[in-house]
Design a protein around this motif. Structure first.
Motif, PDB file in Angstrom:
ATOM      1  N   UNK A   1     -68.701 -49.010  -0.001  1.00  0.00           N
ATOM      2  CA  UNK A   1     -68.150 -49.142   1.358  1.00  0.00           C
ATOM      3  C   UNK A   1     -67.620 -47.801   1.854  1.00  0.00           C
ATOM      4  N   UNK A   2     -66.955 -47.086   0.979  1.00  0.00           N
ATOM      5  CA  UNK A   2     -66.415 -45.781   1.373  1.00  0.00           C
ATOM      6  C   UNK A   2     -67.538 -44.802   1.703  1.00  0.00           C
ATOM      7  N   UNK A   3     -68.569 -44.804   0.871  1.00  0.00           N
ATOM      8  CA  UNK A   3     -69.655 -43.839   1.049  1.00  0.00           C
ATOM      9  C   UNK A   3     -70.483 -44.110   2.302  1.00  0.00           C
ATOM     10  N   UNK A   4     -70.729 -45.388   2.582  1.00  0.00           N
ATOM     11  CA  UNK A   4     -71.685 -45.711   3.646  1.00  0.00           C
ATOM     12  C   UNK A   4     -71.061 -46.291   4.916  1.00  0.00           C
ATOM     13  N   UNK A   5     -69.835 -46.759   4.838  1.00  0.00           N
ATOM     14  CA  UNK A   5     -69.212 -47.337   6.026  1.00  0.00           C
ATOM     15  C   UNK A   5     -67.975 -46.546   6.457  1.00  0.00           C
ATOM     16  N   UNK A   6     -67.033 -46.366   5.540  1.00  0.00           N
ATOM     17  CA  UNK A   6     -65.817 -45.638   5.907  1.00  0.00           C
ATOM     18  C   UNK A   6     -66.126 -44.184   6.267  1.00  0.00           C
ATOM     19  N   UNK A   7     -66.992 -43.552   5.490  1.00  0.00           N
ATOM     20  CA  UNK A   7     -67.365 -42.166   5.810  1.00  0.00           C
ATOM     21  C   UNK A   7     -68.143 -42.086   7.121  1.00  0.00           C
ATOM     22  N   UNK A   8     -68.913 -43.131   7.397  1.00  0.00           N
ATOM     23  CA  UNK A   8     -69.653 -43.193   8.664  1.00  0.00           C
ATOM     24  C   UNK A   8     -68.673 -43.239   9.842  1.00  0.00           C
ATOM     25  N   UNK A   9     -67.661 -44.093   9.698  1.00  0.00           N
ATOM     26  CA  UNK A   9     -66.641 -44.208  10.749  1.00  0.00           C
ATOM     27  C   UNK A   9     -65.896 -42.883  10.913  1.00  0.00           C
ATOM     28  N   UNK A  10     -65.575 -42.247   9.796  1.00  0.00           N
ATOM     29  CA  UNK A  10     -64.870 -40.958   9.846  1.00  0.00           C
ATOM     30  C   UNK A  10     -65.697 -39.905  10.585  1.00  0.00           C
ATOM     31  N   UNK A  11     -66.994 -39.932  10.375  1.00  0.00           N
ATOM     32  CA  UNK A  11     -67.846 -38.944  11.042  1.00  0.00           C
ATOM     33  C   UNK A  11     -67.879 -39.168  12.550  1.00  0.00           C
ATOM     34  N   UNK A  12     -67.903 -40.436  12.966  1.00  0.00           N
ATOM     35  CA  UNK A  12     -67.858 -40.711  14.408  1.00  0.00           C
ATOM     36  C   UNK A  12     -66.537 -40.217  15.003  1.00  0.00           C
TER      37      UNK A  12
ATOM     38  N   UNK B   1     -73.377 -33.345   9.480  1.00  0.00           N
ATOM     39  CA  UNK B   1     -73.042 -34.746   9.229  1.00  0.00           C
ATOM     40  C   UNK B   1     -73.974 -35.356   8.185  1.00  0.00           C
ATOM     41  N   UNK B   2     -73.427 -36.306   7.449  1.00  0.00           N
ATOM     42  CA  UNK B   2     -74.200 -37.009   6.423  1.00  0.00           C
ATOM     43  C   UNK B   2     -75.137 -38.044   7.045  1.00  0.00           C
ATOM     44  N   UNK B   3     -74.688 -38.643   8.156  1.00  0.00           N
ATOM     45  CA  UNK B   3     -75.443 -39.747   8.750  1.00  0.00           C
ATOM     46  C   UNK B   3     -76.284 -39.248   9.923  1.00  0.00           C
TER      47      UNK B   3
ATOM     48  N   UNK C   1     -69.318 -54.073  11.068  1.00  0.00           N
ATOM     49  CA  UNK C   1     -70.156 -54.209   9.873  1.00  0.00           C
ATOM     50  C   UNK C   1     -69.307 -54.087   8.611  1.00  0.00           C
ATOM     51  N   UNK C   2     -68.351 -53.176   8.649  1.00  0.00           N
ATOM     52  CA  UNK C   2     -67.431 -53.015   7.513  1.00  0.00           C
ATOM     53  C   UNK C   2     -66.636 -54.294   7.290  1.00  0.00           C
TER      54      UNK C   2
ATOM     55  N   UNK D   1     -77.139 -57.371   4.401  1.00  0.00           N
ATOM     56  CA  UNK D   1     -76.972 -56.372   3.335  1.00  0.00           C
ATOM     57  C   UNK D   1     -77.935 -56.710   2.190  1.00  0.00           C
ATOM     58  N   UNK D   2     -79.220 -56.494   2.379  1.00  0.00           N
ATOM     59  CA  UNK D   2     -80.197 -56.898   1.355  1.00  0.00           C
ATOM     60  C   UNK D   2     -80.019 -56.193   0.017  1.00  0.00           C
ATOM     61  N   UNK D   3     -79.396 -55.020   0.022  1.00  0.00           N
ATOM     62  CA  UNK D   3     -79.195 -54.296  -1.233  1.00  0.00           C
ATOM     63  C   UNK D   3     -78.181 -54.994  -2.145  1.00  0.00           C
ATOM     64  N   UNK D   4     -77.468 -56.011  -1.609  1.00  0.00           N
ATOM     65  CA  UNK D   4     -76.547 -56.788  -2.444  1.00  0.00           C
ATOM     66  C   UNK D   4     -77.271 -57.847  -3.279  1.00  0.00           C
ATOM     67  N   UNK D   5     -78.522 -58.120  -2.944  1.00  0.00           N
ATOM     68  CA  UNK D   5     -79.268 -59.180  -3.639  1.00  0.00           C
ATOM     69  C   UNK D   5     -79.384 -58.944  -5.151  1.00  0.00           C
ATOM     70  N   UNK D   6     -79.732 -57.727  -5.598  1.00  0.00           N
ATOM     71  CA  UNK D   6     -79.816 -57.521  -7.056  1.00  0.00           C
ATOM     72  C   UNK D   6     -78.490 -57.788  -7.773  1.00  0.00           C
TER      73      UNK D   6
END
Length: 373
Positions: free
Chosen positions: A88-99, A121-123, A215-216, A248-253
């Motif tokens: 969450x930090x890597x893909x959502x919180x950091x995304x929000x921080x970049x905005x 920017x990362x995103x 989304x977060x 969040x399909x990556x949660x399936x595995x």
């Protein structure tokens, strides 16, 4: 505080006020317990504390040790929670921080703060928005108002702008400048139009940021549903989980392997598979807690499922679900007593009150007595 409980009778046998859960303190309690018990100890359920297990092995070297099933599940789910928080930090919180960083950067530039710096920017969507903002600035800094208008119209027709997620919001704000306020591009009005164009851009990126924040919020709900035991799930839980897994399909595995893990506690020993499949949950980038949890469960697999062979080892003992978990209800009683804190001014008062509440002998560790002197 350390407490020993009779798993079959679900009643505390003895406890000790100690300095901590060290091997020495565990040995102190178990040595006393060994003297008090009328018969030999053959089976013991403990959690995953290495110090606790070391103490048990010293005092009762020949008993069967069962690792608590509740703590086994808790160990894995806590590791997964740490992993999900990391993601969450890597893909959502950091995304929000970049905005937010982009918004701050635009305000600095508009205040002519030339010292403002912004790292790449990362995103990609934030980087795209930054590029569009740069082109907007190039347009509105032209000298002639007609040139500004033409440059903006040219920008709005480019694939770069049309592929931007914030296009709709920005376009509505841009059109409102002229439709609602009746502005036209002229030398006099340009000083009012340009700030509103910038505000329109920030409104667009704010809208995108809100979507990420929503989304977060949904992810926070999804992660707990992913961790739920299928046995405890209601129909509405399943509906929500299916919905979140689509988002969040990556949660399936993770979910698939976790369901398989839960299933191992419901099948007979001959149908159970090795917990080595849990290694698929981790990678080099995984959180250290998850790595440690998976490694611990694989190493102690036999002890986690030892309750399944109790009937074979001890035919006279009637199987009870309580033998596979540590009795946490006793800890709740102690916690309730601690919250009241009535008369707990000395160790002796504490010992007396806990002993009365649990209806079992409580002893005080010499190390604790020495510590409070």
């Amino acid at each position: 505080m350390l407490i020993a409980t009779d798993s079959l009778k679900k009643h505390p046998l003895a406890g000790a006020l100690v300095t901590g859960e060290s091997e020495e303190e565990v040995v102190f309690l178990l040595e006393q317990l060994k003297k008090w018990l009328p018969s030999a100890v053959t089976f013991m359920t403990i959690d995953f504390s290495t110090r606790l297990e070391a103490g048990v092995n010293l005092v009762f070297p020949n008993i069967l040790v069962q690792k608590c099933v509740f703590h086994a599940i808790q160990l894995l789910t806590r590791g997964l929670l740490k992993e999900f928080t990391k993601i969450k930090k890597e893909y959502l919180l950091n995304h929000i921080k970049e905005w937010k960083a982009l918004r701050k950067y635009t305000l600095s530039l508009e205040k002519d703060d030339l010292t403002a710096e912004l790292s790449p920017f990362q995103f990609n969507d934030v980087e795209l928005a930054k590029e569009i903002y740069g082109k907007l600035r190039c347009c509105v800094t032209l000298q002639d108002s007609q040139q500004i208008e033409q440059a903006l119209l040219s920008l709005f027709s480019t694939p770069l702008f049309n592929n931007w997620e914030g296009k709709r919001v920005f376009a509505s704000k841009y059109e409102a400048i002229f439709a609602k306020r009746n502005f036209t591009f002229s030398k006099k009005s340009i000083k009012y139009i340009v700030p509103m164009i910038y505000k329109g851009f920030r409104a667009a990126i704010r809208e995108i940021r809100k979507k990420v924040e929503e989304k977060k919020s949904r992810f926070n709900k999804a992660k707990y549903l992913v961790l739920m035991n299928p046995v405890n799930m209601k129909p509405y839980h399943r509906r929500k989980l299916r919905k979140y897994l689509k988002e969040f399909p990556w949660l399936r595995p993770y979910r698939k392997l976790l369901v398989k893990f839960y299933y191992q506690f419901r099948v007979p020993p001959e149908k159970r598979v090795s917990l080595s499949f849990l290694s698929r949950l981790i990678s080099d980038a995984s959180h250290t807690w998850l790595k440690a949890a998976v490694q611990t469960l694989i190493e102690h697999e036999e002890k986690v499922f030892r309750y399944q062979c109790v009937s074979e080892k001890f035919p006279k003992v009637k199987y009870s679900k309580s033998i596979k978990v540590v009795n946490e209800s006793v800890n709740k009683l102690v916690s309730q007593l601690y919250q009241t804190q009535c008369g707990m001014r000395t160790l002796e008062n504490i010992r007396m009150r806990v002993s009365n509440r649990l209806d079992c002998p409580i002893i005080i560790s010499p190390a604790l007595v020495e510590k409070v002197k």
